[in-house]
Motif scaffolding. Structure first.
Motif, PDB file in Angstrom:
ATOM      1  N   GLN A   1       0.817  -1.206   0.000  1.00 53.79           N
ATOM      2  CA  GLN A   1       0.000   0.000   0.000  1.00 53.79           C
ATOM      3  C   GLN A   1       0.856   1.263   0.000  1.00 53.79           C
ATOM      4  OE1 GLN A   1      -2.383  -0.891   3.728  1.00 53.79           O
ATOM      5  NE2 GLN A   1      -4.027  -0.356   2.321  1.00 53.79           N
ATOM      6  N   VAL A   2       0.222   2.360  -0.351  1.00 51.83           N
ATOM      7  CA  VAL A   2       0.799   3.682  -0.148  1.00 51.83           C
ATOM      8  C   VAL A   2      -0.358   4.672  -0.141  1.00 51.83           C
ATOM      9  CG1 VAL A   2       1.179   4.116  -2.614  1.00 51.83           C
ATOM     10  CG2 VAL A   2       2.521   5.352  -0.912  1.00 51.83           C
ATOM     11  N   THR A   3      -0.274   5.683   0.722  1.00 55.74           N
ATOM     12  CA  THR A   3      -1.292   6.729   0.778  1.00 55.74           C
ATOM     13  C   THR A   3      -0.722   8.007   0.179  1.00 55.74           C
ATOM     14  OG1 THR A   3      -2.408   5.809   2.715  1.00 55.74           O
ATOM     15  CG2 THR A   3      -2.731   8.147   2.288  1.00 55.74           C
ATOM     16  N   LEU A   4      -1.430   8.523  -0.800  1.00 51.34           N
ATOM     17  CA  LEU A   4      -1.021   9.728  -1.523  1.00 51.34           C
ATOM     18  C   LEU A   4      -1.764  10.929  -0.943  1.00 51.34           C
ATOM     19  CD1 LEU A   4       0.610  10.833  -3.964  1.00 51.34           C
ATOM     20  CD2 LEU A   4      -1.440  10.470  -5.348  1.00 51.34           C
ATOM     21  N   ARG A   5      -0.986  11.936  -0.544  1.00 60.28           N
ATOM     22  CA  ARG A   5      -1.547  13.155   0.024  1.00 60.28           C
ATOM     23  C   ARG A   5      -0.967  14.362  -0.713  1.00 60.28           C
ATOM     24  NH1 ARG A   5       1.129  10.698   3.905  1.00 60.28           N
ATOM     25  NH2 ARG A   5       2.429  12.554   4.221  1.00 60.28           N
ATOM     26  N   GLY A   6      -1.568  15.488  -0.455  1.00 59.36           N
ATOM     27  CA  GLY A   6      -1.069  16.689  -1.111  1.00 59.36           C
ATOM     28  C   GLY A   6       0.351  17.025  -0.729  1.00 59.36           C
ATOM     29  N   ASP A   7       0.765  16.649   0.491  1.00 61.29           N
ATOM     30  CA  ASP A   7       2.102  17.012   0.954  1.00 61.29           C
ATOM     31  C   ASP A   7       3.174  15.993   0.600  1.00 61.29           C
ATOM     32  OD1 ASP A   7       1.310  15.009   2.632  1.00 61.29           O
ATOM     33  OD2 ASP A   7       1.785  16.051   4.500  1.00 61.29           O
TER      34      ASP A   7
ATOM     35  N   PRO B   1      -6.796  19.305  -0.063  1.00 63.69           N
ATOM     36  CA  PRO B   1      -6.763  18.857   1.332  1.00 63.69           C
ATOM     37  C   PRO B   1      -7.999  18.017   1.672  1.00 63.69           C
ATOM     38  CG  PRO B   1      -6.116  21.161   1.188  1.00 63.69           C
ATOM     39  CD  PRO B   1      -6.597  20.767  -0.179  1.00 63.69           C
ATOM     40  N   GLY B   2      -7.776  16.936   2.396  1.00 59.40           N
ATOM     41  CA  GLY B   2      -8.875  16.064   2.782  1.00 59.40           C
ATOM     42  C   GLY B   2      -9.219  15.014   1.758  1.00 59.40           C
ATOM     43  N   GLN B   3      -8.477  14.996   0.641  1.00 56.90           N
ATOM     44  CA  GLN B   3      -8.751  14.004  -0.401  1.00 56.90           C
ATOM     45  C   GLN B   3      -7.571  13.028  -0.538  1.00 56.90           C
ATOM     46  OE1 GLN B   3     -11.940  16.485  -3.173  1.00 56.90           O
ATOM     47  NE2 GLN B   3      -9.996  15.895  -4.057  1.00 56.90           N
ATOM     48  N   ASP B   4      -7.150  12.488   0.589  1.00 53.97           N
ATOM     49  CA  ASP B   4      -6.066  11.512   0.600  1.00 53.97           C
ATOM     50  C   ASP B   4      -6.533  10.228  -0.086  1.00 53.97           C
ATOM     51  OD1 ASP B   4      -4.812  13.425   2.187  1.00 53.97           O
ATOM     52  OD2 ASP B   4      -5.489  12.466   4.038  1.00 53.97           O
ATOM     53  N   LEU B   5      -5.655   9.651  -0.884  1.00 49.84           N
ATOM     54  CA  LEU B   5      -5.985   8.454  -1.656  1.00 49.84           C
ATOM     55  C   LEU B   5      -5.046   7.316  -1.246  1.00 49.84           C
ATOM     56  CD1 LEU B   5      -6.446   9.993  -5.233  1.00 49.84           C
ATOM     57  CD2 LEU B   5      -8.229   9.471  -3.546  1.00 49.84           C
ATOM     58  N   THR B   6      -5.612   6.170  -0.900  1.00 48.23           N
ATOM     59  CA  THR B   6      -4.808   5.012  -0.535  1.00 48.23           C
ATOM     60  C   THR B   6      -4.875   3.971  -1.635  1.00 48.23           C
ATOM     61  OG1 THR B   6      -5.122   5.369   1.832  1.00 48.23           O
ATOM     62  CG2 THR B   6      -4.471   3.166   1.134  1.00 48.23           C
TER      63      THR B   6
ATOM     64  N   GLY C   1     -10.668   6.581  -1.176  1.00 45.07           N
ATOM     65  CA  GLY C   1     -10.520   7.893  -0.561  1.00 45.07           C
ATOM     66  C   GLY C   1     -11.852   8.611  -0.555  1.00 45.07           C
ATOM     67  N   ARG C   2     -11.805   9.874  -0.188  1.00 41.87           N
ATOM     68  CA  ARG C   2     -13.014  10.704  -0.167  1.00 41.87           C
ATOM     69  C   ARG C   2     -12.788  11.929  -1.049  1.00 41.87           C
ATOM     70  NH1 ARG C   2     -17.307  10.172   3.583  1.00 41.87           N
ATOM     71  NH2 ARG C   2     -17.132   8.174   4.681  1.00 41.87           N
ATOM     72  N   ILE C   3     -13.741  12.143  -1.917  1.00 40.15           N
ATOM     73  CA  ILE C   3     -13.704  13.303  -2.810  1.00 40.15           C
ATOM     74  C   ILE C   3     -14.904  14.168  -2.477  1.00 40.15           C
ATOM     75  CG2 ILE C   3     -13.671  14.088  -5.197  1.00 40.15           C
ATOM     76  CD1 ILE C   3     -11.238  12.405  -4.324  1.00 40.15           C
ATOM     77  N   GLY C   4     -14.621  15.407  -2.107  1.00 37.23           N
ATOM     78  CA  GLY C   4     -15.709  16.277  -1.698  1.00 37.23           C
ATOM     79  C   GLY C   4     -16.438  15.766  -0.474  1.00 37.23           C
ATOM     80  N   GLY C   5     -15.725  15.010   0.362  1.00 36.19           N
ATOM     81  CA  GLY C   5     -16.315  14.490   1.587  1.00 36.19           C
ATOM     82  C   GLY C   5     -17.065  13.190   1.432  1.00 36.19           C
ATOM     83  N   ALA C   6     -17.233  12.696   0.197  1.00 35.72           N
ATOM     84  CA  ALA C   6     -17.979  11.458  -0.044  1.00 35.72           C
ATOM     85  C   ALA C   6     -17.010  10.337  -0.400  1.00 35.72           C
ATOM     86  CB  ALA C   6     -18.983  11.652  -1.175  1.00 35.72           C
ATOM     87  N   PRO C   7     -17.299   9.105   0.028  1.00 32.76           N
ATOM     88  CA  PRO C   7     -16.386   7.988  -0.261  1.00 32.76           C
ATOM     89  C   PRO C   7     -16.381   7.635  -1.734  1.00 32.76           C
ATOM     90  CG  PRO C   7     -18.400   7.167   0.738  1.00 32.76           C
ATOM     91  CD  PRO C   7     -18.483   8.661   0.807  1.00 32.76           C
ATOM     92  N   HIS C   8     -15.201   7.384  -2.269  1.00 30.34           N
ATOM     93  CA  HIS C   8     -15.037   6.987  -3.661  1.00 30.34           C
ATOM     94  C   HIS C   8     -14.068   5.811  -3.741  1.00 30.34           C
ATOM     95  CE1 HIS C   8     -17.002  10.763  -4.528  1.00 30.34           C
ATOM     96  NE2 HIS C   8     -16.869  10.620  -5.836  1.00 30.34           N
TER      97      HIS C   8
END
Length: 971
Positions: free
Chosen positions: A777-783, A861-866, A822-829
């Motif tokens: 696994q890896v989690t992709l974030r803005g930072d 921000p808040g749209q971290d993808l695993t 992850g969550r896009i716009g606060g909703a699970p995707h």
């Protein structure tokens, strides 16, 4: 729906690993929320705790096989993913993974300790592609248990986090953790800690006649002389070694087994450091809990009885007396007080007296303790019950009239089996129990001693798995005394790292005809059975077979006859044909497994064998058990120079006396499911003929060194040095290393010891059914999107998911199915990589998205993808179509964001959604996806379109009563 129909998943959407739950339940610090690991569904389930019971609030996709969870705060939870070699950090409010830490192989448990309890401690094996440094698999005297320590406030910028410390503990693979109430001390337990037993090779035992050893009784079974076999020994005080008869073999054992079991760590030190160790705690250590008042540590464990011998009804025998269920109490700096949970059992009768079974607790796993430290609740994995134990009585001498006494009245019966996790909610007067057999959660009143409710989690396992699992683990079903089952030795479907002498002397033992196919000398697959110079006196299966190490039940489906000798075979000839042709059914694994049924009576002590349908259900389950990916081989499947040289020799010119290369006997052909064996019997140059064994899990057996010194090989261990294991390689575990095995004169290595070492390196990285990348696994974030190591790991996952991989059970397929959550716009995707670099979303209203565009979504921000490399064939189910009402083992054709009734927006309709709909109708609260409430009639997105009819339809559909739900729901 047409889009999904065109992207049908490969065969098999679920892979059965049977990872054992370690600490699958946790409460939030304020006691308002229960977190539960959904092991088969790779999710963290979240429940609100209310006066009325548990309300399901949603689920968060984490890694593969989540086995332990710990809440750092009310809003942050850490989950240990056993197969993904990772830790998921979950933000409770947003219900998403915000960071993925990468650790060693098969992590087991997690606790928070140290000042402010801001240090996270994680156990893992001393190996794995994410572990820095050389695991030193060919070096003796090396610690094989790792304890990873992270500063939760400063995880570092590295791809998988930067550990504050990586402690090496001198034991085999670790599992459980516990922390003192003040967080100053952490306790780490070895899983397969052993019991100071080992096998003395037959060549080092004085002989009293041809093929007969001092350690076995005179021949009395059949007409063949007793084969030369190893002898089991146990280390005594003063480093002396005796066999079961008391004969000393001290001068024959060139190493020692200190049997370090539970390590004590100063959690506040910088860095954290080991300060003490408790020895001789047990053989298999399952879990630990600390008394909040006295500081005593309780360790649930089993103690192996492998120094006793023989299956059947003769004398002696170990029928029903395999691994004794215990709680060991650790006090002071080194005091261990072991207490047998089932001391009421009389092991002498063939069938235990009435009442014995019901009073027993089998396979003690997780525990919980009251705030006053007076009562211990024990989850008995094999007994479908929670045991209630008075800690003061437990500590008393068993001869004291007030001492703990097993009693069925002190058990809380559960409606489902396999309780593998328990937590105490003392303010509400409840216990919460995770039941693995059905993947559910029970609510229990510990005072009234009654189960109040039980709800199943979303379970992707087929009925053949959930129906068959109990035959492996259920000690009440499998034995008359309630303590024995196949699962006490085949721990979570694997092994116990010990050897057992399960022969059967007269009058129970008889010589069985060996009608299995043999490796032919020359071309072809079968041929003369006598070709290695040992004669044919032990071609057939003598009942006195000697010690054999426990073999894994994982990966048996294509391996042919079972047991080391292949004496559980699908064949059935009564006479051998002149040309030594084998029974054509000998390679039938299902028929071979069915022949284990007599062991329920002769070994486990059941009153009668299983019925034919029951045994078939057991076989159907067991043959689905899967070995994990190899943790030694590079994640991209490539080999080191040494491994590549070894692979070349493995498939190269003849290297043994019969004139074959390694592959000539140890068949490596993934397209037919052969990973070291084609099921044929080989010529091993010993007194018995053995089926050629598979080679996928040799790395598990590393840890015994010093017996068979090899001149030019460095790091083999010095004679007399301490080791972490008493059993190594070969059928009896008497060979310390693979290099030593290859030094047998039976083999020819022109390149000498260096060439042997290369082959050993290759065997430790041997290919398996699944590619090494599976689970990663890896989690992709803005930072971290531009971090080179993160980009490289993402590129690797994408590349491996597009690389073909030969697998007889999943064909055609690639190395993994890459999914993104992850969550896009606060909703699970969710997304599934349906073509190289192209990801199909979990909504038919959206088009596939390119790899680069998907990565770009994480910049918000808040749209971290695993990203997770799921097992081949499971990508659709895990990524975009979790399945819903009905058979959850397969996608149901309704994508996750269109799942009718899924008002909690976690990808599936469950009882929690019924509660959500009821709350919506009562105007109590608005769930995450109110539009999905409309499950009857035309879909609609207006919450006002939801009425009591929808509630009734959803409730009846979940109960399997109909009517059918609408085809889909608008968002």
């Amino acid at each position: 729906m047409l889009l999904v129909a065109g992207l049908a998943p490969a065969q098999g959407s679920y892979t059965l690993f049977e990872s054992g739950p370690v600490r699958p339940l946790a409460l939030s610090p304020d006691g308002s929320t229960l977190f539960a690991c959904n092991i088969p569904d790779a999710r963290l389930e979240i429940f609100e705790i209310t006066p009325e019971g548990l309300v399901h609030k949603g689920a968060v996709p984490v890694g593969l096989e989540p086995v332990a969870v710990a809440a750092r705060t009310n809003g942050e939870v850490w989950v240990v993913n056993h197969l993904s070699d990772s830790v998921s950090i979950v933000d409770v409010a947003s219900r998403q993974v915000t960071r993925t830490l990468l650790v060693g192989d098969e992590p087991g448990d997690i606790v928070f300790a140290g000042a402010g309890k801001n240090r996270a401690f994680v156990t893992a094996a001393h190996r794995g592609q994410n572990r820095p440094g050389d695991p030193q698999l060919l070096a003796g005297g090396v610690a094989r248990s790792d304890l990873w320590v992270f500063d939760a406030n400063d995880l570092g910028a590295a791809l998988g986090g930067t550990p504050l410390a990586l402690l090496e503990l001198f034991g085999d693979t670790p599992r459980a953790l516990a922390a003192s109430p003040n967080g100053a001390t952490v306790y780490a337990a070895v899983f397969h800690s052993g019991n100071q037993t080992a096998a003395l090779p037959p060549g080092q035992i004085p002989q009293i006649g041809p093929f007969q050893t001092l350690a076995l009784p005179p021949p009395g079974s059949g007409s063949l002389p007793t084969p030369m076999v190893a002898t089991l020994m146990k280390q005594q005080a003063g480093n002396t070694w005796n066999d079961a008869n008391g004969t000393s073999f001290t001068n024959k054992v060139p190493f020692s087994l200190p049997d370090h079991d539970v390590f004590v760590v100063d959690a506040n030190a910088t860095p954290p450091a080991q300060t003490a160790v408790f020895d001789h705690v047990g053989t298999i250590l399952y879990n630990m809990v600390v008394n909040p008042v006295t500081g005593a540590v309780y360790v649930s464990n089993t103690d192996a009885n492998n120094m006793d011998r023989f299956e059947g009804f003769g004398t002696p025998n170990l029928r029903g007396e395999l691994h004794k269920a215990r709680i060991s109490i650790l006090t002071g700096g080194s005091t261990v007080t072991a207490r047998h949970l089932n001391r009421h059992i009389d092991y002498a009768p063939a069938v235990a007296p009435a009442g014995t079974n019901e009073a027993s607790l089998g396979i003690p796993t997780d525990m919980a303790i009251t705030g006053d430290g007076e009562t211990l609740y024990v989850a008995a994995y094999g007994s479908q019950a929670i045991g209630i134990v008075d800690t003061e009585a437990l500590a008393l001498d068993p001869n004291d009239p007030q001492a703990f006494q097993p009693n069925a009245a002190d058990h809380i019966a559960l409606s489902a089996g396999g309780p593998g996790g328990v937590v105490l909610d003392q303010p509400n007067g409840r216990l919460y129990v995770y039941t693995r057999f059905d993947d559910g959660v029970s609510v229990v009143d510990p005072v009234a001693r009654v189960e109040l409710s039980h709800a199943r989690l979303h379970d992707p396992e087929s009925a053949s798995i959930s129906d068959g699992r109990r035959f492996l683990f259920d000690t009440r079903l499998a034995s008359s005394n309630g303590e024995a089952s196949c699962g006490v030795c085949h721990v979570f479907g694997d092994l116990d790292s010990l050897a057992w002498d399960l022969g059967a002397p007269s009058p129970d033992g008889t010589v069985l005809l060996n009608d299995n196919p043999f490796v032919k000398i020359g071309s072809g697959s079968t041929g003369p059975a006598v070709a290695d110079g040992s004669g044919d006196s032990n071609i057939d299966f003598h009942p006195l077979k000697g010690p054999m190490t426990t073999q894994t039940l994982r990966g048996m489906e294509h391996d042919g006859p079972m047991h080391w000798r292949g004496d559980r075979s699908g064949g059935g000839f009564s006479t051998r044909t002149p040309d030594w042709d084998a029974d054509p059914n000998a390679l039938d694994e299902n028929q071979a497994f069915l022949k284990f049924n007599p062991a329920f009576v002769g070994l486990l002590g059941r009153a009668s064998p299983l019925g034919a349908e029951e045994m078939q259900a057991f076989a159907s389950y067991a043959l689905q058990l899967q070995l994990p990916p190899n943790p030694i081989r590079h994640l991209d499947g490539t080999l080191t120079a040494s491994q590549a040289s070894g692979a070349s020799f493995f498939a190269g010119p003849p290297s043994d006396q019969p004139g074959k290369n390694c592959n000539g006997c140890h068949t490596l052909n993934p397209s037919i499911g052969a990973f070291g064996t084609g099921g044929l019997t080989g010529f091993s140059g010993v007194s018995q003929h053995f089926k050629t064994p598979q080679l996928r899990n040799l790395y598990q057996k590393v840890g015994m060194f010093g017996r068979n010194m090899v001149g030019a090989i460095p790091g083999q261990g010095m004679p007399g040095s301490p080791q972490v294991r008493g059993f190594g390689f070969l059928n009896d575990g008497s060979i310390d290393t693979i290099v030593s095995f290859l030094s047998n004169p039976f083999f020819n290595f022109p390149g000498g010891d260096a060439q042997r070492a290369n082959v050993a390196d290759f065997l430790l990285a041997f290919p398996s059914d699944l590619a090494p990348i599976v689970g990663q696994q890896v989690t992709l974030r803005g930072d971290n999107a531009s971090d080179p190591s993160v980009v490289a790991r993402l590129d690797l996952l994408v590349a491996r998911a597009a690389t073909p991989y030969a697998d007889v059970d999943r064909s055609p397929n690639n190395e993994c199915d890459l999914i993104v959550k992850g969550r896009i716009g606060g909703a699970p995707h969710g997304w599934w990589m349906s073509a190289p670099g192209s990801f199909t979303p979990d909504s038919s209203a959206e088009a596939p998205i390119a790899d680069a565009d998907l990565r770009q979504l994480s910049s918000v921000p808040g749209q971290d993808l695993t990203y997770t490399c799921a097992p081949p064939g499971s990508g659709v189910r895990m990524g975009i179509d979790r399945g819903g009402i009905g058979d959850a083992s397969q996608p149901d054709g309704i994508l996750d964001r269109e799942q009718c009734g899924d008002v909690t927006a976690d990808g599936v309709a469950t009882a929690g959604d019924v509660s959500g709909v009821r709350a919506l109708l009562a105007l109590h609260s608005i769930p995450a996806a109110p539009g999905k409430c409309n499950v009857e009639g035309a879909p609609g997105s207006d919450p006002a379109s939801c009425d009591v009819v929808d509630l009734t339809v959803l409730r009846r559909a979940l109960a399997g009563l109909g009517p059918a739900l609408s085809a889909g729901c608008n968002l």
